[in-house]
Write a protein that holds these residues in place. Structure first.
Motif, PDB file in Angstrom:
ATOM      1  N   PRO A 171      13.945   2.708   1.809  1.00 43.15           N
ATOM      2  CA  PRO A 171      14.463   1.339   1.919  1.00 43.15           C
ATOM      3  C   PRO A 171      15.506   1.220   3.022  1.00 43.15           C
ATOM      4  CG  PRO A 171      14.442   2.076  -0.373  1.00 43.15           C
ATOM      5  CD  PRO A 171      14.174   3.282   0.467  1.00 43.15           C
ATOM      6  N   VAL A 172      15.483   0.107   3.719  1.00 43.07           N
ATOM      7  CA  VAL A 172      16.488  -0.135   4.742  1.00 43.07           C
ATOM      8  C   VAL A 172      17.871  -0.082   4.094  1.00 43.07           C
ATOM      9  CG1 VAL A 172      16.468  -2.662   4.491  1.00 43.07           C
ATOM     10  CG2 VAL A 172      17.107  -1.630   6.695  1.00 43.07           C
ATOM     11  N   GLY A 173      18.811   0.533   4.788  1.00 45.53           N
ATOM     12  CA  GLY A 173      20.149   0.731   4.239  1.00 45.53           C
ATOM     13  C   GLY A 173      20.380   2.133   3.730  1.00 45.53           C
ATOM     14  N   LYS A 174      19.310   2.915   3.613  1.00 50.43           N
ATOM     15  CA  LYS A 174      19.429   4.301   3.163  1.00 50.43           C
ATOM     16  C   LYS A 174      19.085   5.254   4.301  1.00 50.43           C
ATOM     17  CE  LYS A 174      18.514   3.461  -1.748  1.00 50.43           C
ATOM     18  NZ  LYS A 174      19.847   3.919  -2.217  1.00 50.43           N
ATOM     19  N   VAL A 175      19.640   6.463   4.220  1.00 46.59           N
ATOM     20  CA  VAL A 175      19.437   7.481   5.243  1.00 46.59           C
ATOM     21  C   VAL A 175      19.142   8.810   4.567  1.00 46.59           C
ATOM     22  CG1 VAL A 175      20.544   8.800   7.099  1.00 46.59           C
ATOM     23  CG2 VAL A 175      20.973   6.348   6.893  1.00 46.59           C
ATOM     24  N   SER A 176      18.130   9.527   5.073  1.00 46.92           N
ATOM     25  CA  SER A 176      17.859  10.872   4.580  1.00 46.92           C
ATOM     26  C   SER A 176      18.412  11.903   5.549  1.00 46.92           C
ATOM     27  CB  SER A 176      16.346  11.096   4.414  1.00 46.92           C
ATOM     28  OG  SER A 176      16.083  12.465   4.174  1.00 46.92           O
ATOM     29  N   ALA A 177      19.325  12.733   5.027  1.00 45.76           N
ATOM     30  CA  ALA A 177      19.832  13.891   5.764  1.00 45.76           C
ATOM     31  C   ALA A 177      19.583  15.091   4.862  1.00 45.76           C
ATOM     32  CB  ALA A 177      21.306  13.734   6.086  1.00 45.76           C
ATOM     33  N   GLY A 352      15.950   4.530   6.831  1.00 39.82           N
ATOM     34  CA  GLY A 352      15.028   3.641   6.146  1.00 39.82           C
ATOM     35  C   GLY A 352      14.773   2.364   6.919  1.00 39.82           C
ATOM     36  N   SER A 353      13.494   1.958   6.971  1.00 34.66           N
ATOM     37  CA  SER A 353      13.123   0.720   7.668  1.00 34.66           C
ATOM     38  C   SER A 353      12.264  -0.185   6.801  1.00 34.66           C
ATOM     39  CB  SER A 353      12.381   1.040   8.967  1.00 34.66           C
ATOM     40  OG  SER A 353      11.184   1.761   8.700  1.00 34.66           O
ATOM     41  N   GLY A 354      12.088   0.167   5.528  1.00 34.63           N
ATOM     42  CA  GLY A 354      11.237  -0.605   4.636  1.00 34.63           C
ATOM     43  C   GLY A 354      11.999  -1.666   3.870  1.00 34.63           C
ATOM     44  N   ASN A 355      11.339  -2.785   3.613  1.00 33.60           N
ATOM     45  CA  ASN A 355      11.937  -3.877   2.845  1.00 33.60           C
ATOM     46  C   ASN A 355      10.825  -4.540   2.034  1.00 33.60           C
ATOM     47  OD1 ASN A 355      13.047  -6.332   1.912  1.00 33.60           O
ATOM     48  ND2 ASN A 355      14.474  -6.414   3.640  1.00 33.60           N
ATOM     49  N   GLU A 356      10.963  -4.550   0.724  1.00 32.50           N
ATOM     50  CA  GLU A 356       9.909  -5.076  -0.145  1.00 32.50           C
ATOM     51  C   GLU A 356       9.594  -6.542   0.115  1.00 32.50           C
ATOM     52  OE1 GLU A 356      10.867  -4.255  -4.181  1.00 32.50           O
ATOM     53  OE2 GLU A 356      10.477  -2.092  -3.996  1.00 32.50           O
ATOM     54  N   SER A 357      10.524  -7.277   0.691  1.00 37.64           N
ATOM     55  CA  SER A 357      10.274  -8.696   0.965  1.00 37.64           C
ATOM     56  C   SER A 357       9.314  -8.890   2.148  1.00 37.64           C
ATOM     57  CB  SER A 357      11.586  -9.429   1.248  1.00 37.64           C
ATOM     58  OG  SER A 357      12.180  -8.957   2.447  1.00 37.64           O
ATOM     59  N   ASN A 358       9.068  -7.825   2.925  1.00 33.27           N
ATOM     60  CA  ASN A 358       8.120  -7.869   4.032  1.00 33.27           C
ATOM     61  C   ASN A 358       7.162  -6.691   3.877  1.00 33.27           C
ATOM     62  OD1 ASN A 358       6.651  -7.851   6.391  1.00 33.27           O
ATOM     63  ND2 ASN A 358       8.419  -7.935   7.767  1.00 33.27           N
ATOM     64  N   PRO A 359       5.988  -6.908   3.284  1.00 34.86           N
ATOM     65  CA  PRO A 359       5.062  -5.805   2.991  1.00 34.86           C
ATOM     66  C   PRO A 359       4.685  -4.969   4.209  1.00 34.86           C
ATOM     67  CG  PRO A 359       4.371  -7.808   1.873  1.00 34.86           C
ATOM     68  CD  PRO A 359       5.495  -8.198   2.790  1.00 34.86           C
ATOM     69  N   ASN A 360       4.677  -5.565   5.389  1.00 39.05           N
ATOM     70  CA  ASN A 360       4.304  -4.796   6.578  1.00 39.05           C
ATOM     71  C   ASN A 360       5.317  -3.715   6.926  1.00 39.05           C
ATOM     72  OD1 ASN A 360       1.999  -6.296   6.821  1.00 39.05           O
ATOM     73  ND2 ASN A 360       2.661  -7.497   8.582  1.00 39.05           N
ATOM     74  N   ILE A 372       9.075  -3.091  11.063  1.00 40.01           N
ATOM     75  CA  ILE A 372      10.332  -2.565  10.534  1.00 40.01           C
ATOM     76  C   ILE A 372      11.245  -3.712  10.138  1.00 40.01           C
ATOM     77  CG2 ILE A 372      10.190  -0.515  11.981  1.00 40.01           C
ATOM     78  CD1 ILE A 372      12.423  -1.766  13.743  1.00 40.01           C
ATOM     79  N   ASP A 373      12.149  -3.444   9.208  1.00 38.71           N
ATOM     80  CA  ASP A 373      13.273  -4.341   8.975  1.00 38.71           C
ATOM     81  C   ASP A 373      14.303  -4.017  10.056  1.00 38.71           C
ATOM     82  OD1 ASP A 373      15.829  -5.348   8.131  1.00 38.71           O
ATOM     83  OD2 ASP A 373      15.023  -5.593   6.109  1.00 38.71           O
ATOM     84  N   GLU A 374      14.588  -4.970  10.916  1.00 37.04           N
ATOM     85  CA  GLU A 374      15.417  -4.684  12.087  1.00 37.04           C
ATOM     86  C   GLU A 374      16.879  -4.407  11.758  1.00 37.04           C
ATOM     87  OE1 GLU A 374      13.005  -6.752  15.741  1.00 37.04           O
ATOM     88  OE2 GLU A 374      14.239  -8.084  14.489  1.00 37.04           O
ATOM     89  N   ASP A 375      17.255  -4.521  10.492  1.00 35.95           N
ATOM     90  CA  ASP A 375      18.601  -4.081  10.103  1.00 35.95           C
ATOM     91  C   ASP A 375      18.770  -2.584  10.331  1.00 35.95           C
ATOM     92  OD1 ASP A 375      19.348  -6.616   9.381  1.00 35.95           O
ATOM     93  OD2 ASP A 375      19.147  -6.305   7.224  1.00 35.95           O
TER      94      ASP A 375
END
Length: 396
Positions: A171-177, A352-360, A372-375
């Motif tokens: 999800p956008v707003g999260k980061v994997s390290a 993260g670049s995913g956002n459930e409000s935009n399925p693409n 991508i979610d441009e946030d």
């Protein structure tokens, strides 16, 4: 420079949202395939020069630059890949690709834009930090080519390396390290089988290369299921087979093309050798000959624990500790940033670049619907800046 100053610089980056979004959309509209990124490189150089930086081309389409701080110190290498894919865009966004059959379907447009914004901010504050930031806008990641060109040019040297990739399944707003294995090695192989032609009514007078090839395709999977520890992830994928000239002729020759993916160097060497032995032995049984050709696209990408802990700490300051993932499952996809880490200790993170409000934004990378979610753009830029400054100023 202290942590408070770094946090202040990062917060002010919010005002740059329009800039980084416009860059990303420019790159998205004008995608270029690996080793053909001339227009992309031109735009990158234009931006870097506007920041007062000098640039250097690497193998024609890669771009390199340096930001020198106020005094001597450590060196950090930042990398963004810039190439697109031979994918037809089926996403109807307003900034859809202008090139038929070519698309930024993996987020490299965003990677380039985010590193450019980071370069802008770091260059504006170069009189506040010591050391050097090396900027590598790397071509041809998708074919496992560009990283080694930067390395052969002697540009991948320093104390730390750092790279970012977007992830639609985060999800956008999260980061994997995440420390340890993150991506598999990628080896291309081509197996050429030489037999002897004959009429299919007299198969004993020929050597059927097609039959031999089919036996290799089936038997290769035993290297995974019977010659590899089940806890070690190994993929042997054969995606292409060509053989024969007519329906009633024993095939004189056959060619197989595929890939091997593994997570550890020692397993990589073992499986490659075993596939070669298997292919030659099967061919020999039926009176044929087999030759195998390998192209090593990239090593496994393994994040060291120490550098990844540094990045996770900085990421916690940028997105909040609760939004930092440190145990993301590894992927059998590859990324040649692995070659940077092997030369300069470093970490590769996923933003993260995913956002459930935009399925693409949730579809898999390399899909024609990819978006991508441009946030995520500002988050990626902030990570480049915050980690660079924190490392150079000995704050982590």
């Amino acid at each position: 420079m202290n942590n408070l100053r770094i946090n202040e610089i990062v917060r002010k980056m919010e005002t740059e949202r329009d800039y980084v979004v416009s860059l990303r959309r420019f790159f998205h509209e004008n995608p270029e395939l690996p080793r053909e990124e001339f227009g992309t490189a031109d735009r990158i150089e234009e931006e870097l020069k506007s920041f007062g930086l000098e640039t250097k081309r690497v193998d024609g389409t890669g771009v390199y630059s340096e930001i020198k701080g106020k005094g001597e110190g450590k060196t950090i290498v930042l990398r963004a890949d810039i190439d697109a894919l031979p994918v037809e865009e089926t996403n109807g966004c307003a900034f859809k690709s202008k090139k038929k059959g070519v698309m930024h379907a993996c987020g490299h447009d965003a990677h380039a834009a985010s590193l450019l914004l980071a370069a802008k901010i770091l260059s504006e504050h170069r009189d506040e930090f010591n050391g050097t930031v090396k900027l590598c806008f790397q071509q041809a990641e998708e074919i496992g080519y560009g990283a080694m060109e930067f390395i052969k040019a002697g540009l991948v040297t320093g104390d730390r390396s750092f790279g970012i990739h977007l992830a639609s399944n985060i999800p956008v707003g999260k980061v994997s390290a995440t420390s340890g294995p993150n991506n598999a090695s990628v080896d291309y192989f081509k197996i050429t089988i030489s037999g002897r032609g004959a009429h299919v009514s007299t198969p004993e007078k020929g050597v059927d290369a097609l039959y031999v090839a089919s036996q290799i395709v089936v038997s290769a999977q035993a290297l995974v299921t019977r010659r590899t520890n089940p806890t070690d992830s190994v993929v042997i994928g054969i995606g292409k087979m060509e053989a024969g000239t007519a329906y009633n002729i024993v095939a004189k020759s056959a060619v197989l093309e595929g890939t091997i993916r593994v997570m550890y160097p020692e397993i990589r060497a073992k499986v490659k050798k075993e596939l070669e032995v298997l292919s030659k032995n099967i061919a020999s049984i039926y009176g044929a000959e087999a030759e195998i050709e390998y192209k090593d696209f990239t090593s496994p990408l393994i994040n060291p624990v120490s550098t990844t802990e540094e990045v996770a700490k900085v990421a916690g300051e940028v997105v909040g500790k609760e939004n930092v993932i440190t145990n993301r499952p590894y992927s059998l996809g590859g990324d040649d940033f692995a070659e940077f880490i092997l030369r300069v200790p470093g970490t590769y993170v996923y933003v993260g670049s995913g956002n459930e409000s935009n399925p693409n934004t949730l579809v898999a990378h390399h899909d024609g619907l990819f978006e991508i979610d441009e946030d995520c753009l500002l988050i990626a830029s902030k990570l480049h800046v915050a980690y660079s400054l924190s490392f150079l100023e000995n704050l982590i």
